[in-house]
Design a protein around this motif. Structure first.
Motif, PDB file in Angstrom:
ATOM      1  N   SER A  67       0.818  -1.218   0.000  1.00 13.01           N
ATOM      2  CA  SER A  67       0.000   0.000   0.000  1.00 13.01           C
ATOM      3  C   SER A  67       0.848   1.264   0.000  1.00 13.01           C
ATOM      4  O   SER A  67       0.536   2.230  -0.705  1.00 13.01           O
ATOM      5  CB  SER A  67      -0.929  -0.011   1.222  1.00 13.01           C
ATOM      6  OG  SER A  67      -0.175  -0.107   2.418  1.00 13.01           O
ATOM      7  N   TYR A  68       1.941   1.283   0.763  1.00  9.32           N
ATOM      8  CA  TYR A  68       2.770   2.486   0.829  1.00  9.32           C
ATOM      9  C   TYR A  68       3.439   2.772  -0.517  1.00  9.32           C
ATOM     10  O   TYR A  68       3.504   3.927  -0.962  1.00  9.32           O
ATOM     11  CB  TYR A  68       3.834   2.332   1.920  1.00  9.32           C
ATOM     12  CG  TYR A  68       3.243   2.205   3.300  1.00  9.32           C
ATOM     13  CD1 TYR A  68       2.627   3.294   3.909  1.00  9.32           C
ATOM     14  CD2 TYR A  68       3.291   1.004   3.994  1.00  9.32           C
ATOM     15  CE1 TYR A  68       2.072   3.192   5.171  1.00  9.32           C
ATOM     16  CE2 TYR A  68       2.741   0.886   5.259  1.00  9.32           C
ATOM     17  CZ  TYR A  68       2.126   1.985   5.845  1.00  9.32           C
ATOM     18  OH  TYR A  68       1.577   1.873   7.087  1.00  9.32           O
ATOM     19  N   LEU A  69       3.933   1.717  -1.166  1.00  9.93           N
ATOM     20  CA  LEU A  69       4.553   1.912  -2.477  1.00  9.93           C
ATOM     21  C   LEU A  69       3.534   2.367  -3.510  1.00  9.93           C
ATOM     22  O   LEU A  69       3.836   3.215  -4.363  1.00  9.93           O
ATOM     23  CB  LEU A  69       5.222   0.615  -2.925  1.00  9.93           C
ATOM     24  CG  LEU A  69       6.486   0.195  -2.175  1.00  9.93           C
ATOM     25  CD1 LEU A  69       6.978  -1.160  -2.671  1.00  9.93           C
ATOM     26  CD2 LEU A  69       7.580   1.237  -2.330  1.00  9.93           C
ATOM     27  N   LEU A  70       2.329   1.811  -3.462  1.00  3.70           N
ATOM     28  CA  LEU A  70       1.288   2.231  -4.405  1.00  3.70           C
ATOM     29  C   LEU A  70       0.897   3.688  -4.197  1.00  3.70           C
ATOM     30  O   LEU A  70       0.644   4.428  -5.156  1.00  3.70           O
ATOM     31  CB  LEU A  70       0.062   1.329  -4.247  1.00  3.70           C
ATOM     32  CG  LEU A  70       0.226  -0.127  -4.708  1.00  3.70           C
ATOM     33  CD1 LEU A  70      -1.004  -0.939  -4.350  1.00  3.70           C
ATOM     34  CD2 LEU A  70       0.488  -0.195  -6.208  1.00  3.70           C
ATOM     35  N   MET A  71       0.881   4.125  -2.934  1.00  4.40           N
ATOM     36  CA  MET A  71       0.552   5.520  -2.653  1.00  4.40           C
ATOM     37  C   MET A  71       1.656   6.451  -3.151  1.00  4.40           C
ATOM     38  O   MET A  71       1.384   7.508  -3.748  1.00  4.40           O
ATOM     39  CB  MET A  71       0.328   5.707  -1.147  1.00  4.40           C
ATOM     40  CG  MET A  71      -0.236   7.068  -0.771  1.00  4.40           C
ATOM     41  SD  MET A  71      -0.650   7.175   0.972  1.00  4.40           S
ATOM     42  CE  MET A  71      -1.973   5.975   1.068  1.00  4.40           C
ATOM     43  N   ILE A  72       2.912   6.064  -2.932  1.00  6.37           N
ATOM     44  CA  ILE A  72       4.030   6.870  -3.431  1.00  6.37           C
ATOM     45  C   ILE A  72       4.025   6.911  -4.957  1.00  6.37           C
ATOM     46  O   ILE A  72       4.270   7.959  -5.573  1.00  6.37           O
ATOM     47  CB  ILE A  72       5.367   6.315  -2.897  1.00  6.37           C
ATOM     48  CG1 ILE A  72       5.425   6.454  -1.369  1.00  6.37           C
ATOM     49  CG2 ILE A  72       6.542   7.037  -3.524  1.00  6.37           C
ATOM     50  CD1 ILE A  72       6.610   5.758  -0.743  1.00  6.37           C
ATOM     51  N   GLU A  73       3.732   5.760  -5.577  1.00  2.69           N
ATOM     52  CA  GLU A  73       3.669   5.712  -7.042  1.00  2.69           C
ATOM     53  C   GLU A  73       2.588   6.644  -7.575  1.00  2.69           C
ATOM     54  O   GLU A  73       2.808   7.390  -8.543  1.00  2.69           O
ATOM     55  CB  GLU A  73       3.396   4.277  -7.485  1.00  2.69           C
ATOM     56  CG  GLU A  73       3.224   4.119  -8.985  1.00  2.69           C
ATOM     57  CD  GLU A  73       2.665   2.758  -9.360  1.00  2.69           C
ATOM     58  OE1 GLU A  73       2.190   2.619 -10.499  1.00  2.69           O
ATOM     59  OE2 GLU A  73       2.705   1.833  -8.521  1.00  2.69           O
ATOM     60  N   THR A  74       1.412   6.625  -6.956  1.00  2.00           N
ATOM     61  CA  THR A  74       0.328   7.504  -7.388  1.00  2.00           C
ATOM     62  C   THR A  74       0.709   8.965  -7.241  1.00  2.00           C
ATOM     63  O   THR A  74       0.458   9.794  -8.136  1.00  2.00           O
ATOM     64  CB  THR A  74      -0.938   7.202  -6.571  1.00  2.00           C
ATOM     65  OG1 THR A  74      -1.266   5.824  -6.681  1.00  2.00           O
ATOM     66  CG2 THR A  74      -2.110   8.039  -7.061  1.00  2.00           C
ATOM     67  N   PHE A  75       1.334   9.297  -6.120  1.00  2.00           N
ATOM     68  CA  PHE A  75       1.749  10.685  -5.892  1.00  2.00           C
ATOM     69  C   PHE A  75       2.774  11.134  -6.929  1.00  2.00           C
ATOM     70  O   PHE A  75       2.685  12.245  -7.474  1.00  2.00           O
ATOM     71  CB  PHE A  75       2.335  10.812  -4.483  1.00  2.00           C
ATOM     72  CG  PHE A  75       2.996  12.130  -4.221  1.00  2.00           C
ATOM     73  CD1 PHE A  75       2.250  13.289  -4.075  1.00  2.00           C
ATOM     74  CD2 PHE A  75       4.379  12.223  -4.127  1.00  2.00           C
ATOM     75  CE1 PHE A  75       2.866  14.514  -3.849  1.00  2.00           C
ATOM     76  CE2 PHE A  75       5.001  13.426  -3.892  1.00  2.00           C
ATOM     77  CZ  PHE A  75       4.243  14.581  -3.757  1.00  2.00           C
ATOM     78  N   LEU A  76       3.739  10.286  -7.251  1.00  2.00           N
ATOM     79  CA  LEU A  76       4.763  10.652  -8.227  1.00  2.00           C
ATOM     80  C   LEU A  76       4.188  10.780  -9.634  1.00  2.00           C
ATOM     81  O   LEU A  76       4.599  11.652 -10.408  1.00  2.00           O
ATOM     82  CB  LEU A  76       5.895   9.624  -8.199  1.00  2.00           C
ATOM     83  CG  LEU A  76       6.777   9.632  -6.947  1.00  2.00           C
ATOM     84  CD1 LEU A  76       7.772   8.480  -6.977  1.00  2.00           C
ATOM     85  CD2 LEU A  76       7.515  10.958  -6.804  1.00  2.00           C
TER      86      LEU A  76
ATOM     87  N   ASN B 165      -0.363  18.440  -5.009  1.00  2.00           N
ATOM     88  CA  ASN B 165      -0.630  17.029  -5.302  1.00  2.00           C
ATOM     89  C   ASN B 165      -0.742  16.202  -4.029  1.00  2.00           C
ATOM     90  O   ASN B 165      -1.566  15.277  -3.952  1.00  2.00           O
ATOM     91  CB  ASN B 165       0.475  16.461  -6.195  1.00  2.00           C
ATOM     92  CG  ASN B 165       0.361  16.932  -7.625  1.00  2.00           C
ATOM     93  OD1 ASN B 165      -0.651  16.742  -8.277  1.00  2.00           O
ATOM     94  ND2 ASN B 165       1.399  17.557  -8.131  1.00  2.00           N
ATOM     95  N   ALA B 166       0.077  16.527  -3.028  1.00  2.00           N
ATOM     96  CA  ALA B 166      -0.027  15.824  -1.746  1.00  2.00           C
ATOM     97  C   ALA B 166      -1.378  16.097  -1.089  1.00  2.00           C
ATOM     98  O   ALA B 166      -2.015  15.176  -0.541  1.00  2.00           O
ATOM     99  CB  ALA B 166       1.116  16.241  -0.824  1.00  2.00           C
ATOM    100  N   LEU B 167      -1.849  17.344  -1.154  1.00  2.00           N
ATOM    101  CA  LEU B 167      -3.156  17.674  -0.579  1.00  2.00           C
ATOM    102  C   LEU B 167      -4.288  16.993  -1.353  1.00  2.00           C
ATOM    103  O   LEU B 167      -5.267  16.541  -0.745  1.00  2.00           O
ATOM    104  CB  LEU B 167      -3.345  19.193  -0.571  1.00  2.00           C
ATOM    105  CG  LEU B 167      -2.492  19.981   0.434  1.00  2.00           C
ATOM    106  CD1 LEU B 167      -2.675  21.477   0.231  1.00  2.00           C
ATOM    107  CD2 LEU B 167      -2.851  19.592   1.863  1.00  2.00           C
ATOM    108  N   CYS B 168      -4.170  16.927  -2.677  1.00  2.00           N
ATOM    109  CA  CYS B 168      -5.196  16.233  -3.473  1.00  2.00           C
ATOM    110  C   CYS B 168      -5.257  14.753  -3.106  1.00  2.00           C
ATOM    111  O   CYS B 168      -6.341  14.191  -2.918  1.00  2.00           O
ATOM    112  CB  CYS B 168      -4.889  16.391  -4.953  1.00  2.00           C
ATOM    113  SG  CYS B 168      -5.218  18.035  -5.617  1.00  2.00           S
ATOM    114  N   LEU B 169      -4.092  14.136  -2.998  1.00  3.02           N
ATOM    115  CA  LEU B 169      -4.064  12.717  -2.640  1.00  3.02           C
ATOM    116  C   LEU B 169      -4.606  12.493  -1.239  1.00  3.02           C
ATOM    117  O   LEU B 169      -5.362  11.540  -0.981  1.00  3.02           O
ATOM    118  CB  LEU B 169      -2.630  12.199  -2.745  1.00  3.02           C
ATOM    119  CG  LEU B 169      -2.440  10.685  -2.662  1.00  3.02           C
ATOM    120  CD1 LEU B 169      -3.154   9.989  -3.798  1.00  3.02           C
ATOM    121  CD2 LEU B 169      -0.955  10.336  -2.688  1.00  3.02           C
ATOM    122  N   LEU B 170      -4.245  13.386  -0.305  1.00  3.11           N
ATOM    123  CA  LEU B 170      -4.753  13.274   1.063  1.00  3.11           C
ATOM    124  C   LEU B 170      -6.260  13.490   1.115  1.00  3.11           C
ATOM    125  O   LEU B 170      -6.972  12.795   1.849  1.00  3.11           O
ATOM    126  CB  LEU B 170      -4.040  14.288   1.952  1.00  3.11           C
ATOM    127  CG  LEU B 170      -4.381  14.261   3.448  1.00  3.11           C
ATOM    128  CD1 LEU B 170      -3.973  12.923   4.063  1.00  3.11           C
ATOM    129  CD2 LEU B 170      -3.689  15.413   4.171  1.00  3.11           C
TER     130      LEU B 170
END
Length: 272
Positions: free
Chosen positions: A153-162, A208-213
């Motif tokens: 899950s953490y890698l998928l979240m980082i991938e989405t953010f990038l 982008n971090a705020l959108c993802l959050l």
């Protein structure tokens, strides 16, 4: 009446099958193929006189190096979409490892092209591409790790953010280099312009971090608000279902008992 209900049920199953087949299509792969093809056509049409590889002078020289690198990137995008569609819709069984491996290889090649792309760049253009190279490099690392640790899950979240950061920064770079909002080109010899490039990149990071959050927060609260209602509906429907099955079972037992009594009565009457 029963035949009408059966026809309606069969029609619903057919429609459900069609929607299921449409849902199984690789829309991400199709979008990559269409986008890559449009960008290839646009890149070729932008060069007056056609996109030639070499001139006719002696000795011959390569022409339009940056345009050919752009074209190679767009071809990679289209080929990656073809692999996604082939894996999900054409192969007997979907091969996620093939999709991930192709995506990782695409980013390796993309990183090589970008590093070569900035050889003759300077000032604002160099700063924009350097920040883009940083994002592509981090994405390449994350996608490579995912080959050995999928569904983390953490890698998928980082991938989405990038991916979000890469997309928004590419749009920003297009406006800075080709269509500045002020109508005046950015100045390479002005240090404030180069500093503001990094500032804009940091703003993209935060937005982008705020959108993802925000998306994660809405999904989290929606899941927790609707899960109790779903459980309550299941608990309410379960007693009704058990009571219906129980009453039906009792009716069957009573019918069998009445049939046995009638048979015994007939046997008693027929016996001398």
């Amino acid at each position: 009446m029963l035949s009408l209900l059966l026809d309606f049920h069969l029609q619903m199953l057919k429609n459900k099958g069609r929607w299921a087949r449409l849902w199984k299509l690789s829309y991400r792969g199709l979008l990559k193929m269409v986008t890559g093809s449009l960008l290839i056509a646009y890149e070729i049409s932008c060069v007056t006189g056609g996109l030639k590889l070499m001139n006719r002078e002696l000795p011959p020289r390569f022409m339009y190096p940056k345009q050919w690198q752009h074209l190679t990137m767009f071809i990679l995008l289209s080929l990656n979409g073809c692999v996604d569609v082939t894996s999900k819709n054409l192969l007997p069984q979907r091969c996620v490892l093939l999709e991930k491996g192709t995506l990782v290889l695409t980013f390796y090649v993309l990183l090589l092209l970008l590093v070569s792309h900035v050889q003759d760049s300077s000032g604002v253009e160099l700063q924009i591409h350097s920040l883009l190279i940083l994002v592509v490099f981090l994405l390449m690392l994350v996608l490579t790790v995912e080959l050995w640790a999928p569904d983390t899950s953490y890698l998928l979240m980082i991938e989405t953010f990038l991916f979000l950061l890469m997309g928004s920064w590419l749009i920003q770079a297009a406006f800075i280099l080709y269509r500045p909002v002020t109508g005046y080109p950015w100045q390479d010899d002005d240090i404030s312009d180069i500093m503001f490039i990094t500032t804009f990149f940091c703003w993209h990071l935060m937005i982008n971090a705020l959108c993802l959050l925000g998306i994660y927060g809405v999904s989290f609260f929606w899941h927790h608000c609707h899960s109790p209602n779903l459980k309550l509906m299941v608990t309410k429907e379960a007693p009704y279902a058990t009571s219906t099955v129980g009453s039906l079972y009792k009716l069957l037992q009573e019918g069998e008992q009445a049939e046995k009594e009638e048979q015994a009565l007939l046997l008693s009457k027929s016996s001398p």
